[in-house]
Design an enzyme around this catalytic site. Structure first.
Site, PDB file in Angstrom:
ATOM      1  N   GLY A  33       0.815  -1.214   0.000  1.00 36.05           N
ATOM      2  CA  GLY A  33       0.000   0.000   0.000  1.00 36.05           C
ATOM      3  C   GLY A  33       0.841   1.252   0.000  1.00 36.05           C
ATOM      4  O   GLY A  33       2.051   1.196  -0.227  1.00 36.05           O
ATOM      5  N   ASN A  34       0.179   2.386   0.219  1.00 41.82           N
ATOM      6  CA  ASN A  34       0.898   3.659   0.285  1.00 41.82           C
ATOM      7  C   ASN A  34       0.259   4.560   1.336  1.00 41.82           C
ATOM      8  O   ASN A  34      -0.757   4.205   1.921  1.00 41.82           O
ATOM      9  CB  ASN A  34       0.935   4.325  -1.102  1.00 41.82           C
ATOM     10  N   ARG A  35       0.867   5.697   1.576  1.00 42.76           N
ATOM     11  CA  ARG A  35       0.480   6.566   2.693  1.00 42.76           C
ATOM     12  C   ARG A  35      -0.587   7.594   2.363  1.00 42.76           C
ATOM     13  O   ARG A  35      -0.815   8.507   3.139  1.00 42.76           O
ATOM     14  CB  ARG A  35       1.717   7.299   3.224  1.00 42.76           C
TER      15      ARG A  35
END
Ligand code: CTP
Ligand code: CA
Length: 238
Positions: A33-35
């Site tokens: 995933g990412n932030r």
């Protein structure tokens, strides 16, 4: 700039906004995933609602406080929220809602790559053996696809470019290259890293057209940035 809800210049218009960050499954319990919090995308959806649009928000894994904001938000009757996780789900939702939209805004942080295979069972560690490598494959570029296909004639297509400057160019150099490559009508370029962009309530964007020329500038809250972007969109609506 800054319509802040009084100007109904998106009345009768249908818009799709993707927000958040996609998650690519590694196995049933893990993901890449990412932030991205989804804050800028949700601000865009709220600003569009205030300006009279009918909105579909395609929400990918929003931060909890951003989800709370969406659930408490005004104008829900005119806002459809479609929750997605992976890039494949986001693509499907954006293309379905985008088929009869006047504007598509890709504010989501889309994973560039996904695991080539997703086993049905959890990957186990084998004592004494190192980790097995995870093979990745490239995801489709949803923004470029929609920009080149135009799901509906006259549709305005907008993207974001989160950039850091590096040895090969400045934030704006990279944004300009991306604007030309994507084929979108507008690209909002913002500098990320060092506490800027991701997860914060402020943003600072330069708006480029498809040729890479500067057509707008906005700094301030994500809502102010959203309104500046809608100002640029409204000028391009047929
Ligand atoms: N985007 C997309 N589909 C992808 C990757 C990105 O629709 N598979 C969209 C994003 O939603 C954003 C824009 O393209 O609006 C730019 O995303 P960005 O990650 O900055 O660009 P990339 O083309 O992926 O290039 P890179 O990550 O190498 O800078
Ligand atoms: Ca990317």
């Amino acid at each position: 700039g800054g319509a802040q809800g009084s100007v109904q210049d998106l009345a009768g218009r249908t818009v799709v906004v993707s927000a958040g960050g996609t998650r690519e499954p590694i196995d049933p319990v893990r993901f890449i995933g990412n932030r991205s919090s989804g804050r800028q995308g949700v601000a865009l959806a709220q600003a569009a609602l205030a300006r009279g649009a009918t909105v579909t928000l395609v929400a990918a894994n929003l931060a909890q406080d951003v989800t709370d904001q969406v659930e408490a938000g005004p104008g829900r009757a005119a806002c459809t929220v479609v929750r997605v996780e992976s890039t494949a789900e986001l693509r499907e939702a954006v293309r379905t809602a985008g088929a009869d939209a006047d504007v598509v805004v890709m504010a989501a942080a889309v994973a560039d790559f996904r695991p080539a295979a997703t086993p049905d069972a959890k990957i186990k560690k084998v004592p004494g053996q190192g980790p097995a490598p995870i093979e990745l494959v490239e995801n489709p570029d949803i923004l470029a696809e929609i920009a080149h296909e135009r799901l509906r004639p006259g549709q305005v297509v907008v993207g974001f470019a989160a950039e850091t400057g590096d040895a090969s160019g400045s934030v704006l150099d990279h944004g300009r290259t991306k604007a030309r490559r994507k084929g979108a009508d507008l690209i909002a370029v913002n500098a990320v890293g060092s506490g800027r962009g991701f997860g914060t309530d402020a943003n600072d964007v330069t708006v480029l057209d498809g040729a890479g020329d500067v057509v707008g500038q906005a700094a301030g809250s994500k809502r102010e940035v959203a309104d500046a972007l809608w100002d640029a969109v409204v000028k391009r609506l047929p």
